[in-house]
Motif scaffolding. Structure first.
Motif, mmCIF file in Angstrom:
data_model
loop_
_atom_site.group_PDB
_atom_site.id
_atom_site.type_symbol
_atom_site.label_atom_id
_atom_site.label_comp_id
_atom_site.label_asym_id
_atom_site.label_seq_id
_atom_site.Cartn_x
_atom_site.Cartn_y
_atom_site.Cartn_z
ATOM 1 N N ILE A 1 40.390 88.361 31.022
ATOM 2 C CA ILE A 1 41.734 87.783 31.061
ATOM 3 C C ILE A 1 41.792 86.630 30.062
ATOM 4 O O ILE A 1 40.886 85.790 30.010
ATOM 5 N N VAL A 2 42.849 86.598 29.281
ATOM 6 C CA VAL A 2 43.113 85.499 28.353
ATOM 7 C C VAL A 2 44.519 84.988 28.636
ATOM 8 O O VAL A 2 45.454 85.782 28.773
ATOM 9 N N VAL A 3 44.677 83.681 28.742
ATOM 10 C CA VAL A 3 45.984 83.073 28.998
ATOM 11 C C VAL A 3 46.370 82.245 27.775
ATOM 12 O O VAL A 3 45.556 81.486 27.242
ATOM 13 N N SER A 4 47.615 82.411 27.332
ATOM 14 C CA SER A 4 48.095 81.587 26.220
ATOM 15 C C SER A 4 49.455 81.006 26.563
ATOM 16 O O SER A 4 50.155 81.495 27.454
ATOM 17 N N CYS A 5 49.807 79.949 25.855
ATOM 18 C CA CYS A 5 51.115 79.311 26.036
ATOM 19 C C CYS A 5 51.595 78.868 24.663
ATOM 20 O O CYS A 5 51.096 77.897 24.092
ATOM 21 N N GLU A 6 52.565 79.597 24.129
ATOM 22 C CA GLU A 6 53.049 79.356 22.767
ATOM 23 C C GLU A 6 54.062 78.225 22.673
ATOM 24 O O GLU A 6 54.322 77.721 21.578
ATOM 25 N N HIS A 7 54.651 77.830 23.804
ATOM 26 C CA HIS A 7 55.699 76.798 23.789
ATOM 27 C C HIS A 7 55.376 75.731 24.835
ATOM 28 O O HIS A 7 56.197 75.398 25.682
ATOM 29 N N HIS B 1 46.794 78.285 16.031
ATOM 30 C CA HIS B 1 47.046 78.759 17.395
ATOM 31 C C HIS B 1 46.881 80.266 17.498
ATOM 32 O O HIS B 1 46.156 80.768 18.372
ATOM 33 N N ARG B 2 47.538 80.988 16.615
ATOM 34 C CA ARG B 2 47.462 82.447 16.686
ATOM 35 C C ARG B 2 46.034 82.944 16.434
ATOM 36 O O ARG B 2 45.578 83.902 17.080
ATOM 37 N N GLY B 3 45.343 82.276 15.531
ATOM 38 C CA GLY B 3 43.959 82.651 15.283
ATOM 39 C C GLY B 3 43.062 82.391 16.480
ATOM 40 O O GLY B 3 42.150 83.184 16.772
ATOM 41 N N ALA B 4 43.313 81.294 17.189
ATOM 42 C CA ALA B 4 42.512 80.969 18.369
ATOM 43 C C ALA B 4 42.731 81.999 19.474
ATOM 44 O O ALA B 4 41.779 82.413 20.152
ATOM 45 N N VAL B 5 43.986 82.410 19.672
ATOM 46 C CA VAL B 5 44.268 83.424 20.687
ATOM 47 C C VAL B 5 43.568 84.730 20.325
ATOM 48 O O VAL B 5 42.910 85.363 21.169
ATOM 49 N N GLU B 6 43.687 85.149 19.073
ATOM 50 C CA GLU B 6 43.045 86.393 18.656
ATOM 51 C C GLU B 6 41.534 86.318 18.826
ATOM 52 O O GLU B 6 40.889 87.300 19.226
#
Length: 235
Positions: free
Chosen positions: A8-14, A104-109
């Motif tokens: 499971i990976v959780v992200s929050c873009e805003h 941010h996008r790189g960290a999520v990936e």
């Protein structure tokens, strides 16, 4: 749902409405816009911080306002930059992207790739909130589960999550692919193009901001986290 544990990976873009110091001159008089849903998803980071530890999952979040750069939109999208940053010279836009968008996008990936290597399959939950009224229209849900209807595992995941929520939080009005479509442009849709459907499930959780203003917000956050924990438990 799965025979083996899933990552499971959780992200929050805003997660916030922060304006980096070098761009603050562009936002003079924009306090109201930054404080509104245009500036950030109020309550999203609070919910993400309840969900992630409940699932022992990594959380990747950015607190830079979407009015500086919209981390949930692809390069070239007309809303990647707002009216406050759209007129920046190309070189300055690139600096902005390099400092705040790509990290941010790189960290999520990166954490998605790591989870796939470890578990073979990952569910990425992007945590968002939505305004209860938009353009005069009142939204008719408390929780939205967004997914790509062309990806069978995402469909099944959200169907089961919806069923569990009906038991653990029966008072919540839950809808699928509402108030937005899960296949629309966003970080999850971008990652679907990078990872096969059998390895990556990109789910966006959308919660009505009206709940954040209720006395039950803490309980609701715990209920949502508990529903995900039940869903991911090997049963």
């Amino acid at each position: 749902m799965f025979d083996q544990p899933v990552g499971i990976v959780v992200s929050c873009e805003h997660a916030g409405n922060r304006v980096p110091a070098e761009y603050r001159s562009l936002f003079r008089g924009a306090r109201r816009a930054l404080a509104s849903h245009r500036g950030w998803d109020s309550g999203a980071i609070d919910l993400a911080r309840v969900i992630a530890p409940a699932l022992d999952a990594p959380l990747v979040a950015t607190t830079v306002s979407r009015l500086v750069v919209e981390c949930n939109r692809s390069l070239g999208h007309p809303r990647l930059f707002s009216e406050f940053t759209r007129t920046l010279p190309r070189e300055e836009k690139q600096v902005l992207l390099d400092r705040h968008y790509h990290p941010h996008r790189g960290a999520v990936e990166a954490v998605v790739r790591s989870a796939i290597r470890t578990h073979g399959r990952v569910v990425h939950v992007g945590v968002h909130t939505f305004a209860p009224v938009l353009d005069g229209t009142r939204r008719t849900a408390d929780v939205g589960l967004l997914y790509d209807p062309r990806r069978e595992l995402e469909v099944r995941w959200c169907e089961e999550w919806m069923a569990i929520l009906s038991l653990t939080a029966p008072g919540l009005r839950v809808r699928r692919n509402y108030p937005y479509r899960g296949a629309s442009d966003g970080l999850t849709s971008a990652l679907r193009r990078r990872f096969p459907a059998g390895r990556y499930l990109g789910i966006e959780l959308e919660v009505n901001q009206a709940l954040r203003r209720s006395k039950e917000w803490g309980r609701i956050m715990r209920q949502i986290a508990a529903s995900l924990r039940l869903l991911t438990t090997d049963r």
